[in-house]
Design a protein around this motif. Structure first.
Motif, PDB file in Angstrom:
ATOM      1  N   ILE A  77       0.866  -1.181   0.000  1.00 33.92           N
ATOM      2  CA  ILE A  77       0.000   0.000   0.000  1.00 33.92           C
ATOM      3  C   ILE A  77       0.899   1.226   0.000  1.00 33.92           C
ATOM      4  CG2 ILE A  77      -1.782   1.262   1.252  1.00 33.92           C
ATOM      5  CD1 ILE A  77      -2.661  -1.410   2.474  1.00 33.92           C
ATOM      6  N   LEU A  78       0.811   2.031  -1.047  1.00 29.65           N
ATOM      7  CA  LEU A  78       1.740   3.135  -1.213  1.00 29.65           C
ATOM      8  C   LEU A  78       1.032   4.439  -1.547  1.00 29.65           C
ATOM      9  CD1 LEU A  78       2.938   3.520  -4.708  1.00 29.65           C
ATOM     10  CD2 LEU A  78       2.309   1.175  -4.148  1.00 29.65           C
ATOM     11  N   LEU A 123       0.210  -7.722  -4.567  1.00 34.40           N
ATOM     12  CA  LEU A 123      -0.948  -6.856  -4.752  1.00 34.40           C
ATOM     13  C   LEU A 123      -0.501  -5.408  -4.526  1.00 34.40           C
ATOM     14  CD1 LEU A 123      -4.080  -6.739  -5.127  1.00 34.40           C
ATOM     15  CD2 LEU A 123      -4.250  -6.964  -2.632  1.00 34.40           C
ATOM     16  N   TRP A 124      -0.533  -4.585  -5.589  1.00 33.90           N
ATOM     17  CA  TRP A 124      -0.097  -3.190  -5.500  1.00 33.90           C
ATOM     18  C   TRP A 124      -1.309  -2.285  -5.379  1.00 33.90           C
ATOM     19  CZ3 TRP A 124       5.063  -2.214  -5.096  1.00 33.90           C
ATOM     20  CH2 TRP A 124       5.932  -3.260  -5.452  1.00 33.90           C
ATOM     21  N   LEU A 125      -1.356  -1.504  -4.317  1.00 33.89           N
ATOM     22  CA  LEU A 125      -2.520  -0.670  -4.034  1.00 33.89           C
ATOM     23  C   LEU A 125      -2.069   0.758  -3.737  1.00 33.89           C
ATOM     24  CD1 LEU A 125      -4.266  -3.193  -1.599  1.00 33.89           C
ATOM     25  CD2 LEU A 125      -4.924  -2.741  -3.982  1.00 33.89           C
ATOM     26  N   GLU A 126      -2.556   1.704  -4.534  1.00 35.23           N
ATOM     27  CA  GLU A 126      -2.187   3.108  -4.341  1.00 35.23           C
ATOM     28  C   GLU A 126      -3.277   3.847  -3.567  1.00 35.23           C
ATOM     29  OE1 GLU A 126      -1.242   5.150  -7.927  1.00 35.23           O
ATOM     30  OE2 GLU A 126       0.511   3.900  -8.378  1.00 35.23           O
ATOM     31  N   THR A 127      -2.833   4.689  -2.644  1.00 29.87           N
ATOM     32  CA  THR A 127      -3.790   5.529  -1.929  1.00 29.87           C
ATOM     33  C   THR A 127      -4.257   6.648  -2.871  1.00 29.87           C
ATOM     34  OG1 THR A 127      -2.084   7.014  -1.054  1.00 29.87           O
ATOM     35  CG2 THR A 127      -2.633   5.055   0.240  1.00 29.87           C
ATOM     36  N   ALA A 128      -5.319   7.321  -2.470  1.00 32.90           N
ATOM     37  CA  ALA A 128      -5.876   8.405  -3.277  1.00 32.90           C
ATOM     38  C   ALA A 128      -6.135   9.610  -2.386  1.00 32.90           C
ATOM     39  CB  ALA A 128      -7.171   7.958  -3.949  1.00 32.90           C
ATOM     40  N   GLU A 129      -6.391  10.741  -3.004  1.00 38.47           N
ATOM     41  CA  GLU A 129      -6.622  11.963  -2.234  1.00 38.47           C
ATOM     42  C   GLU A 129      -7.812  11.819  -1.301  1.00 38.47           C
ATOM     43  OE1 GLU A 129      -7.213  16.768  -3.029  1.00 38.47           O
ATOM     44  OE2 GLU A 129      -6.554  15.444  -4.655  1.00 38.47           O
TER      45      GLU A 129
END
Length: 311
Positions: free
Chosen positions: A23-24, A50-56
């Motif tokens: 989680i990045l 599993l690559w997961l990007e945070t959002a605003e």
């Protein structure tokens, strides 16, 4: 609650390959972050990451929930202290290990777990290290609801310093931006705080700031709460109350030099539940994130709620 992935990692003769979720915060990580982390995970038998990007509008809540649903064996979190806080809040009680990578401005949890601030060294340390259970802290307050933190929560000057550190300056000079903000806010007005620790009688202090900590070390290795430990089933409180600007140099020196007596402008307390209440709304923060102004903060330790990877 012991997760399936936690058990699977320790089954004798296991043939299942390990799976991690990363989680990045894409704003915080370097350009080559994914390739560096992917190589390190592969060396430690992790596959199908599993690559997961945070959002605003989502600093990590849905990403952490997705990792839990996928029953991963490890969650790697890379972002600022706020991202780390949100992910740790969701993973509390799941027994899924968390590996914190230092890519933010403060990196306070990584610092307090003795994880290197160099990304590649940190990967070696957390992936090749051991697991440690640490406490999480449940927190409630007006205009806040129920939340958690793993580092520190505070009100008054502490929150003002965090809120007033310019984002652009943080990008250029890192945590030194907080020094600029501190100098700007040294004359922050006093706050009258009613303090209740566990079942003891409440008492009142006039303070510049009050900070509740699960850990104790700030940037530049300043021990704001020198007795705080992340796995002692307790939380610590420090109240700073310098009366004049001329009191600050001695106060700061007493924090960094053990040979200097702290004096009457610093008080420390310890408990399992600490409640702060002010007569009027004041600025507040959780793990480096400003939260809405309010009059109460109640923090309660949740012992051994998190599993983290440490060197």
């Amino acid at each position: 609650m012991e997760g399936c992935s936690f058990l699977r990692r320790y089954l004798p003769g296991r043939t299942t390959l390990l799976r991690a979720a990363v989680i990045l915060n894409p704003v915080k990580v370097p350009e080559d972050f994914q390739s560096i982390v992917d190589v390190a995970l592969t060396k430690h038998d992790f596959t199908n990451t599993l690559w997961l990007e945070t959002a605003e509008d989502d600093p990590g809540i849905s990403m952490a929930k997705r990792a839990i649903e996928e029953t991963v064996d490890l969650v790697v979190v890379a972002g600022g202290d706020g991202t780390v806080r949100v992910v740790c809040a969701e993973l509390a009680g799941t027994a899924i290990p968390i590996a914190v990578l230092p890519v933010g401005t403060g990196n306070l949890l990584a610092r307090n777990l003795d994880i290197s601030l160099d990304l590649e060294i940190a990967l070696v340390e957390v992936l090749g290290g051991t697991e440690r259970r640490i406490d999480s802290v449940q927190v409630e307050g007006d205009e806040l609801g129920t939340d958690r933190f793993v580092v520190m929560a505070g009100l008054g000057l502490d929150a003002a310093i965090i809120a007033d550190a310019p984002d652009e300056l943080k990008k250029r000079v890192g945590w030194a931006a907080y020094i600029v903000s501190t100098l700007k806010n040294l004359n922050h007005p006093f706050v009258t705080v009613e303090i209740t620790i566990d079942d003891r009688r409440p008492f009142t202090r006039r303070a510049r700031t009050a900070v509740i900590g699960n850990v104790g070390t700030l940037q530049a290795n300043i021990p704001l709460l020198p007795d705080a430990r992340p796995d002692d089933d307790l939380i610590d409180l420090v109240v700073l109350a310098p009366r004049r600007l001329t009191h600050w140099p001695r106060l700061v020196l007493s924090l960094v030099a053990k040979s200097v007596q702290e004096g009457r402008h610093i008080e420390r307390f310890t408990g399992r539940t600490i409640r702060l209440r002010t007569p009027t709304p004041v600025r507040r923060q959780l793990d480096g994130d400003e939260i809405p102004e309010g009059t109460t903060l109640t923090a309660s330790v949740d012992p051994a709620a998190l599993v983290v990877r440490v060197p």
